[in-house]
Design an enzyme around this catalytic site. Structure first.
Site, PDB file in Angstrom:
ATOM      1  N   HIS A 113       0.856  -1.194   0.000  1.00  0.00           N
ATOM      2  CA  HIS A 113       0.000   0.000   0.000  1.00  0.00           C
ATOM      3  C   HIS A 113       0.892   1.243   0.000  1.00  0.00           C
ATOM      4  CE1 HIS A 113      -2.879   3.029   1.234  1.00  0.00           C
ATOM      5  NE2 HIS A 113      -3.836   2.193   0.882  1.00  0.00           N
TER       6      HIS A 113
ATOM      7  N   GLU B 238       0.701   3.957   1.496  1.00  0.00           N
ATOM      8  CA  GLU B 238       0.984   4.527   2.818  1.00  0.00           C
ATOM      9  C   GLU B 238       2.143   3.790   3.487  1.00  0.00           C
ATOM     10  OE1 GLU B 238      -3.010   4.352   4.355  1.00  0.00           O
ATOM     11  OE2 GLU B 238      -3.593   5.939   2.958  1.00  0.00           O
TER      12      GLU B 238
HETATM   13  P1  PGA Z   1      -9.548   5.987  -0.057  1.00  0.00           P
HETATM   14  O1  PGA Z   1      -8.397   4.944   0.293  1.00  0.00           O
HETATM   15  O2  PGA Z   1     -10.716   5.188  -0.597  1.00  0.00           O
HETATM   16  O3  PGA Z   1      -9.874   6.644   1.248  1.00  0.00           O
HETATM   17  O4  PGA Z   1      -9.014   6.919  -1.067  1.00  0.00           O
HETATM   18  C1  PGA Z   1      -8.122   3.852  -0.553  1.00  0.00           C
HETATM   19  C2  PGA Z   1      -6.949   3.066  -0.005  1.00  0.00           C
HETATM   20  O5  PGA Z   1      -6.050   3.651   0.588  1.00  0.00           O
HETATM   21  O6  PGA Z   1      -6.891   1.841  -0.172  1.00  0.00           O
END
Ligand code: PGA
Length: 262
Positions: A107, A109
């Site tokens: 991901h 993040e």
């Molecule tokens: P979001 O996040 O739908 O809040 O944009 C998607 C994700 O990070 O998987």
């Protein structure tokens, strides 16, 4: 050319670092009762924090009747080693004990805030599969990269790093999530055409390596998916569902996204 195929749509709720035990119980109860009928046609997965997996597992187990489709459980992360002195980490084996079916790896993040490299992500992918968990491999470009016409290069490199480590055959038991970084949590979604183009690029790349896998693998889209934009995104021929962050924390909104698959 890769033909269209009857891939079962998959909608994944990524709850990130949200929720108290009360909130998680309520959210899951509501999603459970609202999605009963849908589970005959699509697959739904929710990814709570590690801490709430046990709660979600018990709750889903208490609800499952004979022959009924079940909401699947996913983890948001996994460590590469099976056990050992890795303070704060959780292994794939531990996740499997809690009925986890899917694990999100790569991901943005985690790439961004936890400095996870392509190679480390590939190791996580392999660790998950070694315990029969299906990795959901996230790939996606930043805004700068898109503006520099680097999208294709970036996502294919991210995919190739995993294929180099795990082999193309490993993609048979995997899901790819295309998540443009600029669309995550921003309210700015890729247009259906933009999503389709990248999904097709990914599928065609796989097709050059293994045409059976390319046809069968689900490539889901993530990045500000909501009830208003889901239908058009999911109707693209190479978009096989969604990875939903913010909008998965509202049961009604999430169910409505799940219903946008037909
Ligand atoms: P979001 O996040 O739908 O809040 O944009 C998607 C994700 O990070 O998987």
């Amino acid at each position: 050319m890769v033909e269209e195929n009857m891939r079962r749509k998959l909608i994944v709720g990524n709850w990130k670092m949200h929720g108290s035990t009360d909130q998680i119980s309520q959210l899951l109860e509501e999603i459970e009762s609202g999605s009963e009928q849908l589970l005959e046609d699509i697959e739904i997965c929710v990814c709570p924090t590690y801490l709430h997996l046990g709660l979600a597992f018990d709750l889903l187990a208490s609800k499952s009747g004979a022959g009924r489709g079940q909401i699947k459980l996913g983890a948001q992360n996994v460590h590469v080693e099976p056990a050992g002195a890795f303070t704060g980490e959780v292994s794939a084996q531990m996740l499997a004990e809690y009925g986890v079916s899917y694990v999100i790896v790569g991901h943005s993040e985690r790439r961004q805030f936890f400095a996870e490299s392509d190679q480390f992500i590939a190791e996580k992918f392999r660790a998950a599969q070694a315990c029969r968990l299906t990795p959901i491999l996230c790939v996606g470009e930043s805004l700068d990269q898109r503006q520099d016409n680097e999208t294709e290069r970036v996502v294919l490199n991210q995919l190739d790093a995993v294929i180099a480590a795990a082999g193309i055959a490993a993609m048979k038991e995997a899901v790819i999530a295309y998540e443009p970084v600029w669309a995550i949590g921003t309210g700015e979604t890729a247009t259906p055409a933009q999503a389709q183009q990248v999904h097709r690029t990914l599928r065609e790349h796989l097709d050059r390596l293994d045409s059976v896998i390319a046809k069968a693998i689900r490539i889901i889209y993530g990045g500000s998916v909501n009830a208003a934009n889901a239908k058009e995104l999911f109707s693209q021929p190479d978009v096989d569902g969604g990875l939903v962050g913010g909008a998965s924390l509202e049961a009604e909104e999430f169910i409505s996204i799940c219903k946008s698959t037909d």
